[in-house]
Design a protein around this motif. Sequence first.
Motif, PDB file in Angstrom:
ATOM      1  N   LEU A   1       0.814  -1.208   0.000  1.00  8.43           N
ATOM      2  CA  LEU A   1       0.000   0.000   0.000  1.00  8.43           C
ATOM      3  C   LEU A   1       0.852   1.264   0.000  1.00  8.43           C
ATOM      4  O   LEU A   1       0.459   2.288  -0.575  1.00  8.43           O
ATOM      5  CB  LEU A   1      -0.938   0.000   1.210  1.00  8.43           C
ATOM      6  N   ASP A   2       2.014   1.203   0.630  1.00  2.00           N
ATOM      7  CA  ASP A   2       2.887   2.380   0.683  1.00  2.00           C
ATOM      8  C   ASP A   2       3.369   2.797  -0.700  1.00  2.00           C
ATOM      9  O   ASP A   2       3.819   3.933  -0.889  1.00  2.00           O
ATOM     10  CB  ASP A   2       4.092   2.111   1.589  1.00  2.00           C
ATOM     11  N   ARG A   3       3.268   1.887  -1.670  1.00  2.00           N
ATOM     12  CA  ARG A   3       3.722   2.199  -3.018  1.00  2.00           C
ATOM     13  C   ARG A   3       2.812   3.209  -3.715  1.00  2.00           C
ATOM     14  O   ARG A   3       3.256   3.916  -4.618  1.00  2.00           O
ATOM     15  CB  ARG A   3       3.806   0.911  -3.849  1.00  2.00           C
ATOM     16  N   TRP A   4       1.540   3.272  -3.304  1.00  2.00           N
ATOM     17  CA  TRP A   4       0.614   4.136  -4.043  1.00  2.00           C
ATOM     18  C   TRP A   4      -0.489   4.770  -3.185  1.00  2.00           C
ATOM     19  O   TRP A   4      -1.407   5.392  -3.721  1.00  2.00           O
ATOM     20  CB  TRP A   4      -0.023   3.362  -5.203  1.00  2.00           C
ATOM     21  N   THR A   5      -0.395   4.639  -1.867  1.00  5.73           N
ATOM     22  CA  THR A   5      -1.378   5.287  -0.996  1.00  5.73           C
ATOM     23  C   THR A   5      -0.674   6.075   0.105  1.00  5.73           C
ATOM     24  O   THR A   5       0.525   5.903   0.341  1.00  5.73           O
ATOM     25  CB  THR A   5      -2.323   4.264  -0.337  1.00  5.73           C
ATOM     26  N   VAL A   6      -1.436   6.921   0.774  1.00  3.36           N
ATOM     27  CA  VAL A   6      -0.946   7.691   1.919  1.00  3.36           C
ATOM     28  C   VAL A   6      -1.769   7.290   3.143  1.00  3.36           C
ATOM     29  O   VAL A   6      -3.007   7.304   3.075  1.00  3.36           O
ATOM     30  CB  VAL A   6      -1.088   9.212   1.675  1.00  3.36           C
ATOM     31  N   PRO A   7      -1.139   6.911   4.253  1.00  2.00           N
ATOM     32  CA  PRO A   7      -1.900   6.470   5.433  1.00  2.00           C
ATOM     33  C   PRO A   7      -2.829   7.566   5.955  1.00  2.00           C
ATOM     34  O   PRO A   7      -2.513   8.754   5.911  1.00  2.00           O
ATOM     35  CB  PRO A   7      -0.815   6.149   6.465  1.00  2.00           C
ATOM     36  N   VAL A   8      -3.986   7.141   6.444  1.00  2.00           N
ATOM     37  CA  VAL A   8      -4.959   8.041   7.062  1.00  2.00           C
ATOM     38  C   VAL A   8      -4.992   7.752   8.560  1.00  2.00           C
ATOM     39  O   VAL A   8      -5.053   6.596   8.974  1.00  2.00           O
ATOM     40  CB  VAL A   8      -6.361   7.837   6.454  1.00  2.00           C
ATOM     41  N   ASP A   9      -4.931   8.798   9.363  1.00  2.00           N
ATOM     42  CA  ASP A   9      -4.941   8.620  10.816  1.00  2.00           C
ATOM     43  C   ASP A   9      -6.275   8.048  11.294  1.00  2.00           C
ATOM     44  O   ASP A   9      -7.339   8.343  10.739  1.00  2.00           O
ATOM     45  CB  ASP A   9      -4.686   9.951  11.527  1.00  2.00           C
ATOM     46  N   HIS A  10      -6.194   7.243  12.332  1.00  2.00           N
ATOM     47  CA  HIS A  10      -7.373   6.662  12.974  1.00  2.00           C
ATOM     48  C   HIS A  10      -7.201   6.833  14.475  1.00  2.00           C
ATOM     49  O   HIS A  10      -6.088   6.681  14.991  1.00  2.00           O
ATOM     50  CB  HIS A  10      -7.491   5.167  12.616  1.00  2.00           C
ATOM     51  N   PRO A  11      -8.268   7.178  15.211  1.00  2.00           N
ATOM     52  CA  PRO A  11      -8.108   7.431  16.648  1.00  2.00           C
ATOM     53  C   PRO A  11      -7.626   6.227  17.444  1.00  2.00           C
ATOM     54  O   PRO A  11      -7.101   6.380  18.543  1.00  2.00           O
ATOM     55  CB  PRO A  11      -9.520   7.851  17.090  1.00  2.00           C
ATOM     56  N   HIS A  12      -7.767   5.016  16.902  1.00  2.00           N
ATOM     57  CA  HIS A  12      -7.348   3.819  17.621  1.00  2.00           C
ATOM     58  C   HIS A  12      -6.099   3.178  17.010  1.00  2.00           C
ATOM     59  O   HIS A  12      -5.777   2.030  17.319  1.00  2.00           O
ATOM     60  CB  HIS A  12      -8.485   2.793  17.643  1.00  2.00           C
ATOM     61  N   GLN A  13      -5.388   3.895  16.151  1.00  2.00           N
ATOM     62  CA  GLN A  13      -4.246   3.304  15.465  1.00  2.00           C
ATOM     63  C   GLN A  13      -3.081   3.060  16.412  1.00  2.00           C
ATOM     64  O   GLN A  13      -2.909   3.750  17.419  1.00  2.00           O
ATOM     65  CB  GLN A  13      -3.803   4.200  14.320  1.00  2.00           C
ATOM     66  N   VAL A  14      -2.274   2.062  16.056  1.00  2.00           N
ATOM     67  CA  VAL A  14      -1.048   1.769  16.810  1.00  2.00           C
ATOM     68  C   VAL A  14       0.169   2.284  16.054  1.00  2.00           C
ATOM     69  O   VAL A  14       1.263   2.342  16.606  1.00  2.00           O
ATOM     70  CB  VAL A  14      -0.913   0.254  17.080  1.00  2.00           C
ATOM     71  N   ALA A  15      -0.010   2.607  14.796  1.00  2.00           N
ATOM     72  CA  ALA A  15       1.022   3.211  13.947  1.00  2.00           C
ATOM     73  C   ALA A  15       0.281   3.913  12.816  1.00  2.00           C
ATOM     74  O   ALA A  15      -0.929   3.749  12.666  1.00  2.00           O
ATOM     75  CB  ALA A  15       1.994   2.153  13.411  1.00  2.00           C
ATOM     76  N   ASP A  16       1.004   4.702  12.019  1.00  2.00           N
ATOM     77  CA  ASP A  16       0.351   5.441  10.941  1.00  2.00           C
ATOM     78  C   ASP A  16      -0.459   4.504  10.052  1.00  2.00           C
ATOM     79  O   ASP A  16       0.090   3.597   9.415  1.00  2.00           O
ATOM     80  CB  ASP A  16       1.383   6.170  10.086  1.00  2.00           C
ATOM     81  N   GLY A  17      -1.763   4.719  10.022  1.00  2.00           N
ATOM     82  CA  GLY A  17      -2.622   3.945   9.141  1.00  2.00           C
ATOM     83  C   GLY A  17      -2.834   2.504   9.543  1.00  2.00           C
ATOM     84  O   GLY A  17      -3.412   1.730   8.780  1.00  2.00           O
ATOM     85  N   LEU A  18      -2.403   2.103  10.736  1.00  2.00           N
ATOM     86  CA  LEU A  18      -2.499   0.704  11.163  1.00  2.00           C
ATOM     87  C   LEU A  18      -3.267   0.616  12.477  1.00  2.00           C
ATOM     88  O   LEU A  18      -2.843   1.172  13.491  1.00  2.00           O
ATOM     89  CB  LEU A  18      -1.119   0.090  11.323  1.00  2.00           C
ATOM     90  N   THR A  19      -4.396  -0.073  12.456  1.00  2.00           N
ATOM     91  CA  THR A  19      -5.204  -0.276  13.646  1.00  2.00           C
ATOM     92  C   THR A  19      -5.325  -1.772  13.915  1.00  2.00           C
ATOM     93  O   THR A  19      -5.679  -2.538  13.006  1.00  2.00           O
ATOM     94  CB  THR A  19      -6.617   0.315  13.464  1.00  2.00           C
ATOM     95  N   VAL A  20      -5.021  -2.196  15.118  1.00  2.00           N
ATOM     96  CA  VAL A  20      -5.150  -3.594  15.518  1.00  2.00           C
ATOM     97  C   VAL A  20      -6.519  -3.775  16.164  1.00  2.00           C
ATOM     98  O   VAL A  20      -6.857  -3.087  17.130  1.00  2.00           O
ATOM     99  CB  VAL A  20      -4.041  -4.006  16.495  1.00  2.00           C
ATOM    100  N   ILE A  21      -7.301  -4.684  15.630  1.00  2.83           N
ATOM    101  CA  ILE A  21      -8.656  -4.915  16.120  1.00  2.83           C
ATOM    102  C   ILE A  21      -8.684  -6.223  16.902  1.00  2.83           C
ATOM    103  O   ILE A  21      -8.403  -7.296  16.353  1.00  2.83           O
ATOM    104  CB  ILE A  21      -9.658  -4.973  14.953  1.00  2.83           C
TER     105      ILE A  21
END
Length: 208
Positions: A41-61
């Motif tokens: 995804l990093d090749r062609w997208t930009v991460p979007v912040d999430h209030p529950h993320q553990v890193a840029d664009g990454l949320t563990v559910i």
Amino acid sequence: MRLVEAGCEVEVSPDLLPVTLARDGVVLIQQGSVAEVRALLDRWTVPVDHPHQVADGLTVIAPRLRTDDGGNEAGFTDLPLSPHTDRSLHAQPPSVLATLMLTPARAGGSATLVDGARVLTLLRLRAEDAAIAGLRLRTTTGQLDPPVVEFVSGRARIRYRDDRIAGPYSTDGRLDLVAEFRRLISETTRFLHLGAGHGPGVVRECPV
């Protein structure tokens, strides 16, 4: 990691992922890892912040203790969720979402997918675009009313949720159109059982 077209075993080249998503709306991930999906995804997208993320664009559910966030934390329980788009009340919600199962569920473990392009096609048989543009998401506090369907430059972006946080309504009083939209959401829903390393990559925009 393998990328395959939904409904068949046709493999998708990573270089063709954006084109395939634009055409089909979903690509299935098999035998993937978090690192591989992020690198892709990093090749062609930009991460979007999430209030529950553990890193840029990454949320563990995973199920966890509830706080005071109410319905917005329903995804962090072992209860089923109704169809919705991620960050539906955000001014600029993400256009692409990838989900990856790390540990198979003892029960359940299915992803709920809705064919937004199909929903919009069928809805346009019942109403003009101007009426569809009048569909909004109203929060229980009445503070936000973002469009359910946003028409921009020949494409449509769909955002949806229908729970105790927010739900659809019509600025034109078209209760029939709200009911039809809900019905189409239900009728186009499909369930995808996920194993370890599996998940869907989905896009919430479609051509009009």
